[in-house]
Design a protein around this motif. Structure first.
Motif, mmCIF file in Angstrom:
data_model
loop_
_atom_site.group_PDB
_atom_site.id
_atom_site.type_symbol
_atom_site.label_atom_id
_atom_site.label_comp_id
_atom_site.label_asym_id
_atom_site.label_seq_id
_atom_site.Cartn_x
_atom_site.Cartn_y
_atom_site.Cartn_z
ATOM 1 N N ASP A 196 17.270 -22.433 36.530
ATOM 2 C CA ASP A 196 18.722 -22.626 36.492
ATOM 3 C C ASP A 196 19.199 -23.608 37.557
ATOM 4 O O ASP A 196 20.107 -24.383 37.331
ATOM 5 C CB ASP A 196 19.417 -21.270 36.719
ATOM 6 N N ASN A 256 19.816 -23.340 33.057
ATOM 7 C CA ASN A 256 21.133 -23.914 33.371
ATOM 8 C C ASN A 256 21.078 -25.385 33.796
ATOM 9 O O ASN A 256 21.965 -26.161 33.454
ATOM 10 C CB ASN A 256 21.846 -23.090 34.441
ATOM 11 N N GLU A 279 21.458 -15.808 40.870
ATOM 12 C CA GLU A 279 21.521 -14.987 39.656
ATOM 13 C C GLU A 279 20.398 -15.357 38.693
ATOM 14 O O GLU A 279 19.940 -16.505 38.688
ATOM 15 C CB GLU A 279 22.845 -15.265 38.929
ATOM 16 N N TYR A 282 21.454 -15.476 32.817
ATOM 17 C CA TYR A 282 22.749 -15.831 32.201
ATOM 18 C C TYR A 282 22.691 -17.053 31.289
ATOM 19 O O TYR A 282 23.611 -17.312 30.559
ATOM 20 C CB TYR A 282 23.807 -16.067 33.289
ATOM 21 N N SER A 283 21.609 -17.827 31.357
ATOM 22 C CA SER A 283 21.583 -19.067 30.572
ATOM 23 C C SER A 283 20.599 -18.942 29.409
ATOM 24 O O SER A 283 19.629 -18.183 29.476
ATOM 25 C CB SER A 283 21.179 -20.240 31.472
ATOM 26 N N SER A 321 20.252 -13.353 28.049
ATOM 27 C CA SER A 321 21.379 -13.766 27.207
ATOM 28 C C SER A 321 20.934 -14.444 25.913
ATOM 29 O O SER A 321 21.713 -15.129 25.268
ATOM 30 C CB SER A 321 22.372 -14.625 27.994
#
Ligand code: TNX
Length: 503
Positions: A196, A256, A279, A282-283, A321
């Motif tokens: 990310d 990311n 983190e 999330y991507s 995700s």
């Protein structure tokens, strides 16, 4: 280097101090003394054998100040030589094994393959006084204890992973690490090239991956990336030392940096902001877009073309995700893409949720049930159980850097485990080997890297090479203590853990 080594006088290191512990050894009384006139003699016409001899000479010249010429020769080596022979028919030595005989009149190294000669040379380095690792001339004499060692590894894959995505490391830093890995007979360098927070290898067909996606790092540092030439330089340097580079592009999560460099890769066509925090999960790549597979194909093709080793690592971890069904569909296409470029797929254990080919590999880090699922599909497992081998875990609560999510990992914890008893249903023959990952969220400098990696990596090297029977922490801590002066001579800022009676 950092500290002047204290010279070579006195007793040479005993066979017991060699790490990884050899399969069999028969020490004898007395010592061989390396003389200023010594030669390194190669009894082989194989170019690779001469190359190994040259590397050995290079490692012994600075501290001894001797010329140590390398010569190819048919007949008996002159007295006082170090001689290297290839005996391809000697099956007992395997692809990486060797026999080392230290006699009063000379040192003889025999192996079926050049890798074995190289590893025999590393053992010889460790049998010389620690001052041999200094980069300026030291007083001799250069004694080696007499006896015979017969050695070969337990596992074929003895690796370290370096995350150059969270914090970038230069080519020189990576090569230095390769040298240290090779001293302990490690043979796979897994490079975590994207995440990310940064994309670290230039891809000609997608230039913004590095010009945009390479600018960031955890904590807002300056980032950086390898050009394809840089990467090839690392590959060649490592290969000469019998280390295969295993490139990883982590997908579909941990993306990311790429998604922020190319709006068109996102499902909604909007580029997210770059991220420099820690983190995860999330991507995701956009599973339904055909462009995603063009992207994956381009990236795998360009990197595979620069990588002589057989493996390509596709990550696959923590894709929180990516909907589970999408994950399966994506990974199956990715496995086909990797194969189409002539590589075998390796992924973090989550890839075992998908239909794996028998030639693929799952890297266990967290859930033993997934390791077992890989084995049930006929695939093999690379063992990286986080509480034992994650080099980014703190040693103790007092460690200034490192994470703690998998616990604290003392030098003892990192040593006192066996790969064959980690995951029920995963037996010795299902295990390809052992790999110790260094995630670099908290690693900001070479000193940080040295602190987390050493001495724990040395224990992992022994676990991967030496038979489990005969290894004990009580003996190991004493043996490791003897490597303190050697690491200091090499300029390694290792963690001087109080568990070890350092010399
Ligand atoms: C989990 S282990 C990760 C990495 C982090 C690491 C930190 C694994 C396959 N993924 O993304 O850097 O924890 O310890």
């Amino acid at each position: 280097m950092a500290e002047a080594a204290s010279g070579a006088q006195g007793q040479p290191p005993g066979f017991a101090t060699v790490i990884p512990q050899p399969l069999a050894q028969a020490p004898e009384r007395g010592s061989f003394v390396l003389q200023p006139s010594a030669r390194i003699v190669v009894h082989s016409t194989a170019a690779e054998a001469s190359r190994v001899a040259q590397l050995l000479a290079q490692s012994l010249r600075p501290a001894t100040g001797y010329r140590l010429p390398v010569a190819s020769m048919r007949g008996a080596a002159p007295e006082g030589s170090i001689s290297l022979s290839l005996t391809p028919s000697d099956r007992a030595l395997g692809d990486e094994g060797y026999r080392l005989v230290v006699a009063p009149k000379g040192v003889t190294l025999t192996a079926a393959r050049p890798a074995g000669l190289f590893y025999g040379g590393q053992t010889l380095r460790q049998l010389l006084p620690a001052a041999i690792e200094a980069d300026v001339e030291q007083p001799g004499p250069w004694r080696v204890a007499l006896g015979t060692i017969h050695d070969r590894p337990r596992f074929a894959w003895r690796g370290m992973m370096l995350d150059v995505a969270r914090h970038f490391q230069s080519v020189d830093e990576v090569e230095r690490l390769v040298d240290l890995m090779a001293l302990y007979k490690l043979n796979r360098l897994h490079l975590h090239l994207s995440d990310d927070q940064g994309w670290r290898i230039s891809i000609r067909s997608w230039p913004r991956l590095t010009t945009v996606g390479g600018r960031t790092a955890v904590g807002g540092g300056k980032g950086g990336y390898f050009t394809q030439r840089d990467y090839s330089r690392i590959v060649a340097y490592a290969r000469a030392r019998f280390v295969d580079v295993v490139p990883e592009i982590d997908m579909p999560g941990h993306m990311n940096a790429a998604l922020s460099a190319y709006a068109k890769l996102n499902c909604n066509g909007v580029a997210p902001a770059p991220r420099t925090d820690m983190e995860v999960g999330y991507s995701s790549l956009c599973i339904d877009k055909e462009l995603t597979y063009k992207f994956v194909d381009d990236v795998v093709r360009e990197i595979a073309a620069l990588t002589p080793g057989p493996y390509f690592h596709v990550g696959g971890d923590e894709a929180h995700s990516t909907p589970p069904g999408d994950y399966l569909a994506f990974m199956e296409r990715v496995e086909t893409i990797v194969r189409s470029h002539g590589k075998r797929m390796i992924g973090w254990e989550e890839v075992a949720r998908t239909k794996l080919r028998r030639t693929s590999v799952a890297q266990h880090w967290h859930d033993p049930a997934l390791a077992r699922r890989a084995v049930e599909q006929g695939a093999r497992v690379l063992m990286s159980p986080a509480p034992k081998v994650y080099l980014d875990m703190k040693y103790t609560p007092a460690s200034p850097i490192g994470l703690t999510w998998a616990g604290m990992t003392s030098v003892r914890d990192a040593y006192a485990w066996d790969p064959a008893t980690q995951a029920p249903g995963v037996r010795e023959r299902d295990i390809l080997g052992v790999e110790a990952p260094l995630w670099t969220e908290t690693v900001d400098s070479r000193a940080d890297l040295d602190y987390l990696v050493f001495p724990r990596l040395i224990g992992q090297a022994e676990i991967a090479w030496s038979p489990a029977a005969g290894r004990t922490w009580q003996r190991y801590r004493w043996r490791l203590a003897n490597h303190g002066p050697r690491l200091r001579a090499l300029g390694v800022a290792f963690h001087e853990s109080p568990e070890v009676p350092w010399r």
